[in-house]
Design a protein around this motif. Structure first.
Motif, short mmCIF file in Angstrom:
data_model
loop_
_atom_site.label_atom_id
_atom_site.label_comp_id
_atom_site.label_asym_id
_atom_site.label_seq_id
_atom_site.Cartn_x
_atom_site.Cartn_y
_atom_site.Cartn_z
N GLN A 108 0.83 -1.20 0.00
CA GLN A 108 0.00 0.00 0.00
C GLN A 108 0.86 1.25 0.00
O GLN A 108 0.58 2.22 -0.70
CB GLN A 108 -0.94 0.01 1.21
CG GLN A 108 -1.84 1.24 1.30
CD GLN A 108 -2.67 1.44 0.03
OE1 GLN A 108 -3.07 0.48 -0.60
NE2 GLN A 108 -2.90 2.69 -0.33
N THR A 119 4.76 -10.72 -4.78
CA THR A 119 4.57 -9.62 -3.84
C THR A 119 5.78 -9.48 -2.91
O THR A 119 6.17 -8.36 -2.56
CB THR A 119 3.30 -9.84 -3.01
OG1 THR A 119 3.37 -11.10 -2.34
CG2 THR A 119 2.06 -9.81 -3.88
N LEU A 154 -5.22 -1.76 -1.19
CA LEU A 154 -5.23 -3.12 -1.69
C LEU A 154 -5.99 -4.01 -0.71
O LEU A 154 -5.84 -3.88 0.51
CB LEU A 154 -3.81 -3.65 -1.85
CG LEU A 154 -3.03 -3.18 -3.08
CD1 LEU A 154 -1.55 -3.38 -2.85
CD2 LEU A 154 -3.49 -3.94 -4.31
N ARG A 175 0.91 -1.88 -10.45
CA ARG A 175 -0.07 -2.49 -9.56
C ARG A 175 -0.93 -3.51 -10.31
O ARG A 175 -1.13 -4.63 -9.85
CB ARG A 175 -0.95 -1.40 -8.93
CG ARG A 175 -2.09 -1.92 -8.07
CD ARG A 175 -2.80 -0.77 -7.41
NE ARG A 175 -4.01 -1.18 -6.72
CZ ARG A 175 -4.46 -0.63 -5.61
NH1 ARG A 175 -3.80 0.36 -5.05
NH2 ARG A 175 -5.57 -1.06 -5.04
N TYR A 188 2.35 1.49 -3.67
CA TYR A 188 1.44 1.75 -4.78
C TYR A 188 0.51 2.93 -4.53
O TYR A 188 0.07 3.60 -5.48
CB TYR A 188 0.61 0.50 -5.10
CG TYR A 188 1.39 -0.59 -5.79
CD1 TYR A 188 1.87 -0.43 -7.08
CD2 TYR A 188 1.67 -1.79 -5.15
CE1 TYR A 188 2.59 -1.43 -7.72
CE2 TYR A 188 2.39 -2.79 -5.77
CZ TYR A 188 2.84 -2.60 -7.05
OH TYR A 188 3.55 -3.60 -7.67
#
Length: 306
Positions: free
Chosen positions: A28, A51, A36, A68, A31
């Motif tokens: 988070q 990730t 998210l 993203r 991005y």
């Protein structure tokens, strides 16, 4: 739950949940925009080699390796392939190699280790259609399921990708930068009992990385290195602890295989376990949790019967 070396799917899921929360916050931050949501965006949680690669590479303020949208697509497609593999009677893992930008840090660490050992061969990852993998993986799955079902259950919480490669002296590897991925030599497909052993080996590294991500087991020792039974070059404390943890599991695996075990591999693993245990017990800067983990391992110098 007290730390120990045996497979523990319940604790592994708790470790995964803790890592998922950390990754969610990191992603988070990186991005921005709309928050998210694991279940909505990634169809599960935030723990996946893609990730982890993005989050760990971004700790120094780097721009995410994927957009993203590309990140979400890569994870959801990978999980879809893993579910299909499980439905076909294989391990619930994605066999398609990850994007090179996602693998960059892990490959870099592998290359550094290989060069230190005098190995300059370039690593090549194989797509599943390039390999005759179905029957060897089914047999390895059967062996682990029959002889150590708790290990197979733990893997369902820890391992999401299995990539085959060809390189020089490397046997296999797992790495926190692509947590949840194990990489194995394509040559292991020729002998399912060895393939199963290497899957147990590398998935054990993944589990211990999950432990260490949530439970400090070592005090800072200023970067000291230690002699280890599995490597000629001295290794940091975490590397030696990894060796001990994996060797304990390999010895258990060979014992469980009984007459199906490869005697010389079983005996070598036991010799290495005894050597690693002595150094870890006497020299590593263990925290209380680390001591509990190490003391759960009781090396038996007696060889495993063939």
């Amino acid at each position: 739950m007290e730390l120990h070396w045996q497979p523990d799917s319940a604790r592994a899921r708790l470790e995964r949940a803790a890592l998922s929360r950390f990754l969610g916050m990191r992603l988070q931050e990186m991005y921005g925009g709309e928050p998210l949501e694991a279940e909505q965006d990634l169809d599960e949680d935030f723990v996946h080699p893609v990730t982890c690669s993005i989050a760990y590479a971004g700790k120094g303020g780097a721009t995410p390796a994927l957009s993203r949208r590309a990140m979400v697509r890569a994870v959801t497609e990978s999980r879809g392939r893993a579910r299909k593999g499980a439905a076909d009677g294989l391990f619930a893992v994605d066999l398609v190699p990850l994007d090179p930008v996602v693998m960059a840090a892990t490959v870099g660490r592998h290359d550094d280790d290989a060069r230190q050992a005098g190995d300059t061969a370039e690593i090549t990852f194989h797509r599943p259609e390039e390999l005759d993998h179905h029957e060897p993986l089914r047999e390895a799955h059967r062996l682990i399921g029959d002889h150590w079902p708790d290990m197979l259950e733990e893997m369902s919480a820890t391992v999401s990708c299995l990539t085959f490669f060809t390189a020089g002296q490397a046997i296999g590897f797992a790495d926190i930068y692509t947590h949840g991925l194990i990489a194995l030599q394509a040559a292991d497909l020729s002998l399912p009992v060895k393939l199963a052993e290497e899957i147990v080996h590398e998935s054990s590294h993944v589990r211990l990385n999950g432990v260490l991500a949530s439970t400090p087991c070592l005090h800072d020792d200023g970067g000291r290195t230690y002699s280890t039974p599995l490597r000629e070059d001295p290794r940091p404390a975490a590397g030696l602890l990894h060796q001990l943890f994996v060797l304990a599991r390999l010895c258990e695996w060979h014992a469980r295989l009984g007459e199906h075990a490869i005697p010389e591999r079983a005996e070598l693993a036991r010799e290495h376990l005894v050597a690693a245990y002595a150094t870890v017990r006497d020299e590593l800067p263990l925290t209380e949790a680390g001591r509990v983990l190490v003391e759960s391992i009781q090396p038996d110098p007696a060889p495993v019967s063939a």
